[in-house]
Enzyme design. Structure first.
Site, PDB file in Angstrom:
ATOM      1  N   PRO A  23     -34.928  88.339  18.072  1.00  0.00           N
ATOM      2  CA  PRO A  23     -34.637  89.021  19.381  1.00  0.00           C
ATOM      3  C   PRO A  23     -34.226  88.017  20.402  1.00  0.00           C
ATOM      4  CG  PRO A  23     -37.086  89.097  18.832  1.00  0.00           C
ATOM      5  CD  PRO A  23     -36.464  88.784  17.822  1.00  0.00           C
ATOM      6  N   MET A  24     -33.020  88.379  21.190  1.00  0.00           N
ATOM      7  CA  MET A  24     -32.734  87.581  22.386  1.00  0.00           C
ATOM      8  C   MET A  24     -32.356  88.261  23.709  1.00  0.00           C
ATOM      9  SD  MET A  24     -30.747  84.824  20.052  1.00  0.00           S
ATOM     10  CE  MET A  24     -30.090  86.017  19.044  1.00  0.00           C
ATOM     11  N   THR A  25     -32.864  87.894  24.706  1.00  0.00           N
ATOM     12  CA  THR A  25     -32.495  88.499  25.659  1.00  0.00           C
ATOM     13  C   THR A  25     -31.248  88.049  26.179  1.00  0.00           C
ATOM     14  OG1 THR A  25     -34.729  88.771  26.630  1.00  0.00           O
ATOM     15  CG2 THR A  25     -33.074  88.596  28.555  1.00  0.00           C
ATOM     16  N   GLN A  99     -36.998  96.073  19.646  1.00  0.00           N
ATOM     17  CA  GLN A  99     -38.131  95.086  20.013  1.00  0.00           C
ATOM     18  C   GLN A  99     -38.352  95.872  21.492  1.00  0.00           C
ATOM     19  OE1 GLN A  99     -38.756  91.425  22.272  1.00  0.00           O
ATOM     20  NE2 GLN A  99     -39.271  90.703  20.166  1.00  0.00           N
ATOM     21  N   GLY A 201     -45.458  90.970  21.207  1.00  0.00           N
ATOM     22  CA  GLY A 201     -46.956  90.602  21.598  1.00  0.00           C
ATOM     23  C   GLY A 201     -46.861  88.934  21.521  1.00  0.00           C
ATOM     24  N   ALA A 202     -46.050  88.463  21.941  1.00  0.00           N
ATOM     25  CA  ALA A 202     -45.546  87.013  22.058  1.00  0.00           C
ATOM     26  C   ALA A 202     -45.174  86.497  23.584  1.00  0.00           C
ATOM     27  CB  ALA A 202     -44.763  86.522  20.830  1.00  0.00           C
ATOM     28  N   TYR A 205     -45.772  87.712  27.322  1.00  0.00           N
ATOM     29  CA  TYR A 205     -45.661  88.871  28.004  1.00  0.00           C
ATOM     30  C   TYR A 205     -46.735  89.714  27.862  1.00  0.00           C
ATOM     31  CZ  TYR A 205     -40.878  87.064  27.954  1.00  0.00           C
ATOM     32  OH  TYR A 205     -39.711  86.457  28.159  1.00  0.00           O
TER      33      TYR A 205
END
Length: 389
Positions: A23-25, A99, A201-202, A205
């Protein structure tokens, strides 16, 4: 010896290989109501050769948004827009998980696409998605967190970098509603065509904030002891698994990761408790973002009976071809790659054939348009601008 290019069963879904797009914003949710747009569908479809795509973080409710132009999954517009993305990925044989990321105190009042007063909103996210819009207010809202303690540092906003603000501490009722919002956003994800969801959960955040020993200074059942600080992430994961099925539910953790001003003095006691509570559920996978303690990663690997996904620690570098050995050596079932997927839409094929790897232009990583997003060619020189066609 397992090969990273062999299939693997993930819950009810069979993956074509063991390479995960992390996952990458990207901050390109320029559609209405913080929703994805056709450009995002093209971006994800271009990368459908991954065994598994995990999307950028998606807020489960409006107050969960941390950064500008990040997408949500809490209203009808967003569900319909995400369907364009999942259809495009599935058309190319890909598998995609959403995600769900609530940023908690890592936010700023000027970044919300829409703001609302939690006590003014009744009912679940699913109910809100199926009804006419409820009362909203366009004035900025304040981020929420486990305790009214601001993170040290700054966050990017439309006005430039600004200091983190002091969050509003979630009430007991607010925590319960947030757990419901996660579960309802997961149901919305399935309605939008996703194959499953990964709970974030990392990285400092909200769920990670409850685990920490500095962001969480509560004295009720949600704070203090290891048992209490792990309650939020355990209850949220259980609620999502009960809503959409454990085989479509996954969790990402980053033990000992100090990102976003997180301290975890007792992470070696905290995470075994989380795994002990969740392993019997039969989740789709556990995704570990390794930071400072590789030996502890292997302890978690041994403790987790299900599918294990590893994003290895790479200080000063990035996950590369050399990390495929993690699958070959049995240290992980799958390995996730981040920034290399930005510049290499056909990354699994390049890794399989030992082809040269393009490097991403990180000045174009966040916000903007197609530049630095969908304009990276494949190794054959193809520029798949119309990947969704």
């Amino acid at each position: 010896m397992a090969s990273p290019f062999n299939p693997i069963q993930l819950g009810r879904t069979r993956l074509r290989n063991r390479i995960v797009m992390s996952p990458m914003t990207r901050s390109r949710a320029h559609g209405p109501a913080a929703s994805p747009n056709p450009l995002m569908a093209t971006y994800y479809a271009q990368r459908a050769g991954a065994g598994l795509i995990v999307t950028e973080g998606i807020q489960p409710n409006p107050i969960g948004q941390g950064y500008p132009s990040t997408p949500g999954l809490h209203n009808r517009t967003q569900i319909a827009a995400w369907r364009q993305v999942t259809d495009a990925v599935h058309a190319r044989g890909g598998v995609i998980f959403a995600q769900l990321m609530h940023t908690g105190r890592v936010g700023h009042p000027t970044n919300y696409a829409e703001a609302y007063h939690p006590e003014a909103v009744a009912g679940s996210a699913t109910a809100r998605a199926s009804q006419a819009p409820l009362e909203t207010r366009k004035t900025p809202a304040t981020p929420v967190g486990p305790s009214p303690i601001a993170a040290q540092g700054q966050i990017f906003t439309a006005s430039g970098l600004q200091d983190f603000v002091t969050p509003v501490a979630l009430t007991d009722a607010g925590i319960t509603q947030t757990i419901t919002d996660f579960a309802d956003a997961a149901a919305n994800a399935i309605d939008a065509g996703f194959d499953g969801v990964e709970l974030h959960g990392a990285n400092g955040y909200l769920l990670h904030q409850f685990l920490s020993t500095n962001a969480n200074q509560r004295t009720d059942k949600w704070g203090g002891s290891v048992e209490n600080r792990t309650r939020m992430i355990i209850e949220t994961t259980r609620a999502v698994a009960e809503t959409i099925g454990a085989e479509r539910t996954a969790l990402r953790i980053s033990p000992g990761n100090p990102l976003n001003d997180i301290t975890e003095d007792d992470y070696r006691q905290t995470y075994p408790r989380v795994l002990t509570a969740l392993d019997p559920l039969g989740l789709a996978y556990l995704h570990v973002l390794e930071s400072t303690d590789p030996q502890f990663t292997q302890d978690l690997r041994q403790a987790w009976r299900g599918v294990f996904v590893l994003n290895p620690s790479t200080p000063g570098s990035r996950t590369g071809p050399e990390h495929l050995r993690l699958v070959e050596d049995g240290d992980s079932d799958l390995v996730s790659f981040g920034s290399l997927f930005i510049a290499n839409p056909d990354l699994p094929e390049r890794l399989r054939t030992h082809a040269p790897l393009a490097q991403p232009d990180m000045t174009k990583a966040y916000g903007g348009d197609a530049a630095g997003y969908t304009d990276y060619p494949t190794m054959h020189g193809d520029l798949e601008r119309e990947a969704t066609a």
